[in-house]
Design a protein around this motif. Structure first.
Motif, short mmCIF file in Angstrom:
data_model
loop_
_atom_site.label_atom_id
_atom_site.label_comp_id
_atom_site.label_asym_id
_atom_site.label_seq_id
_atom_site.Cartn_x
_atom_site.Cartn_y
_atom_site.Cartn_z
N ASP A 2 0.72 -0.99 -0.20
CA ASP A 2 -0.30 0.06 0.19
C ASP A 2 1.29 1.25 -0.21
OD1 ASP A 2 -2.15 -1.40 0.54
OD2 ASP A 2 -1.72 -1.96 2.30
N ASN A 23 -5.77 -9.74 -4.74
CA ASN A 23 -5.35 -9.40 -3.21
C ASN A 23 -5.04 -8.03 -3.15
OD1 ASN A 23 -2.92 -10.38 -4.33
ND2 ASN A 23 -2.04 -11.28 -2.42
N THR A 77 -6.56 -11.39 3.11
CA THR A 77 -7.04 -10.64 2.31
C THR A 77 -8.33 -12.03 2.22
OG1 THR A 77 -6.47 -11.36 -0.07
CG2 THR A 77 -5.80 -8.91 1.12
N THR A 111 2.58 -12.17 2.42
CA THR A 111 1.44 -13.21 1.07
C THR A 111 2.90 -14.39 0.68
OG1 THR A 111 0.48 -12.74 -1.16
CG2 THR A 111 2.37 -11.52 -0.90
N ARG A 157 -10.27 -2.59 5.43
CA ARG A 157 -9.77 -2.83 6.99
C ARG A 157 -8.47 -1.26 7.32
NH1 ARG A 157 -7.13 -8.38 6.75
NH2 ARG A 157 -6.13 -7.94 5.21
P1 IMP Z 1 -3.10 -12.68 1.48
O1 IMP Z 1 -2.59 -12.29 0.35
O2 IMP Z 1 -4.12 -12.51 1.00
O3 IMP Z 1 -3.14 -13.95 1.64
O4 IMP Z 1 -2.79 -12.06 2.97
C1 IMP Z 1 -2.01 -12.74 4.05
C2 IMP Z 1 -1.29 -11.03 4.34
O5 IMP Z 1 -0.86 -10.36 3.27
C3 IMP Z 1 -2.16 -10.47 5.25
O6 IMP Z 1 -1.28 -9.35 5.88
C4 IMP Z 1 -2.72 -9.01 4.64
O7 IMP Z 1 -3.30 -7.65 5.02
C5 IMP Z 1 -1.69 -9.11 3.52
N1 IMP Z 1 -2.03 -7.91 2.06
C6 IMP Z 1 -1.97 -9.14 1.01
N2 IMP Z 1 -2.04 -7.80 0.23
C7 IMP Z 1 -1.81 -7.08 0.25
C8 IMP Z 1 -2.14 -5.82 -0.45
O8 IMP Z 1 -2.36 -5.29 -0.93
N3 IMP Z 1 -1.79 -4.71 0.59
C9 IMP Z 1 -1.17 -5.06 2.21
N4 IMP Z 1 -1.26 -5.69 2.53
C10 IMP Z 1 -1.07 -6.54 1.99
#
Ligand code: IMP
Length: 475
Positions: free
Chosen positions: A53, A78, A169, A279, A343
């Protein structure tokens, strides 16, 4: 290719920059410290230097004008890249942010995981905005495919009472990468061959049925219905699919320029981030090569993007987090709410040791600092300049979350500038204290700041004259 001047402001020729050791130098001196001019075909990686971000969407959109291709190399839907063009604001999740420039071809590389429904929704959105999708968008035949059962499995594993939730996410990203690494995943090329797809889907569905039944979720699966929908969606996506590694390498051989776009941020990288609160892909610069099939020797520069402060979404340690009024102020002033999930983001002070670490694993040539204007109203600005543990300085990024959660941030406090910088387009127009703040960040990170963003619009950007960024992008 004809390139019009870009819509942003410039720094002055006499301003200071810093070399990697933090010493001051002028634009001319850059040459003498061995940085050299990039070739006329520079390919660069742009990626997040923190926990995601960082505002890469605007940056990639703005500088895409200098490139023929923009390629995503990891992650999936995500990620959320917000791009604002005039009154129009939109969030791209899978399609690279350069798509708003009609001459730019955007590539979803093999390292990305694709949910076909999310891709089709996004295609529909950009088509409505006038994008010629057939001409501009290419999707790798080696991308792995996300299925509804990936989301279901993620939900089950995130909600287990005896486990720590990662705070994902909920897009099924992690379980899809698990199948990829487990060598049972289904790729785009498989999806496009109905017979191969049915066979592989059958095997995968069997495994998922067993897993779902073990957690008493078998009824929620709808495996046959999903298979039929995927056949249908495959036909819509088929015209965009090709061997994107060949596409990119042929283009580079023909003198075209490629910008590689990271999603998430380095601290969410599965190897180098705050594991397991990461991630499931390689967000760091190395991922650009594995995630697109372009060799490291074809990449000429690495550009980090960082906020003027820091945020994080989801769980995990965060040494410079501010849970008091200043953190709250930053959240509200910076609209720090997830662009994909909505969030609230956790907010804190610029963390120089973290940036030094991400500069090391990525080899940043230059840094773009975004959202400087968010700090405009704060009277005092803290910067974390080091970590201490049991009274001792911490020299390397701790490998475990237990240790990272224990480190004591060492802060230095700088005076705020307390005048608006929002929308400033010239370095010399920044208040002296804002320039001092940026110089302090350069000194403590050892990375030049080549560009500062002061608002969401393309125009609200300052590129520093004589910086390596300027020369890498041939601005
Ligand atoms: P996942 O990528 O959905 O598996 O999430 C794993 C971690 O990465 C979590 O803490 C999410 O909040 C974070 N995350 C995934 N994509 C983003 C993004 O684009 N911005 C910030 N955090 C992310």
């Amino acid at each position: 290719m004809h390139r019009a001047p870009l819509p942003y402001g410039r720094g002055s020729a006499t301003e200071l920059s810093r070399d990697r050791q933090g010493a001051a130098y002028s634009g001319a001196a850059l040459q003498s410290v061995g940085f050299g001019h990039p070739s006329a075909m520079s390919n660069v990686i742009v990626l997040g230097a923190q926990w995601g971000d960082e505002g890469k969407g605007k940056i990639v959109d703005l500088f895409s004008d200098r490139f023929d291709f923009v390629a995503r190399y990891q992650g999936g839907h995500n990620a959320g890249h917000t791009v604002q063009v005039g009154e129009r604001k939109f969030v791209l999740k899978l399609i690279p942010s350069g798509v708003m420039h009609p001459h730019v071809r955007v590539v979803i590389g093999n390292g990305v995981v694709v949910d076909p429904q999310a891709l089709l929704d996004e295609i529909e959105m950009v088509e409505k905005m006038g994008v010629d999708v057939q001409k501009q968008v290419a999707v790798s035949n080696r991308c792995h495919i996300i299925f509804p059962f990936h989301r279901l499995i993620e939900k089950v594993s995130e909600s287990r009472a005896d486990r720590v939730a990662i705070g994902t996410t909920s897009r099924g990203i992690g379980p899809c990468y698990e199948d990829k690494i487990g060598r049972r995943g289904i790729r785009m090329a498989d999806l496009l061959d109905p017979q191969i797809f049915d066979t592989l889907y059958g095997y995968l569905a069997d495994d998922k049925r067993i897993l779902a039944n073990a957690f008493h979720k078998g009824d929620a699966l709808n495996l046959e219905e999903a298979r039929d929908q995927y056949h249908h969606m495959a036909e819509k996506i088929r015209p965009l699919v090709c061997d994107t590694a060949k596409l990119l390498n042929d283009a580079i051989a023909a003198g075209k320029r490629v910008m590689f776009e990271g999603a998430q941020g380095t601290m969410l990288d599965v190897d180098h981030g705050t594991y397991p609160f990461v991630t499931s892909s390689s967000a760091a610069a190395g991922g650009a090569c594995t995630g697109t099939g372009v060799a490291p020797t074809k990449i000429h520069g690495i550009i980090g993007v960082s906020k003027a402060y820091i945020t994080r979404v989801g769980g995990g340690p965060f040494p410079s987090e501010d849970v008091g009024p200043d953190g709250h102020h930053i959240r509200e002033a910076g609209h720090e709410y997830g662009s994909v999930t909505g969030r609230p983001r956790r907010c804190g002070w610029f963390d120089a040791p973290l940036l030094r670490y991400t500069a090391m694993v990525n080899g940043f040539d230059t840094l773009i600092v975004t959202k400087l204007d968010v700090l405009d109203d704060l009277e005092k600005l803290k910067v974390c300049t080091g970590y201490r543990l049991n009274g001792q300085p911490v020299e390397a990024m701790p490998a475990t979350n237990a240790l990272l959660a224990q480190v004591q941030p060492v802060y230095e406090t700088l005076p705020g500038w307390c005048v608006p910088t929002a929308g400033t387009t010239r370095w010399d127009d920044l208040p002296a204290r804002a320039r001092d703040y940026l110089a302090f960040l350069e000194e403590k990170t050892g990375v030049e700041i080549g560009c500062v963003s002061t608002g969401p619009e393309r125009m609200e950007t300052i590129v520093r004259q004589g910086s390596k960024l300027e020369r890498l992008l041939e601005l």
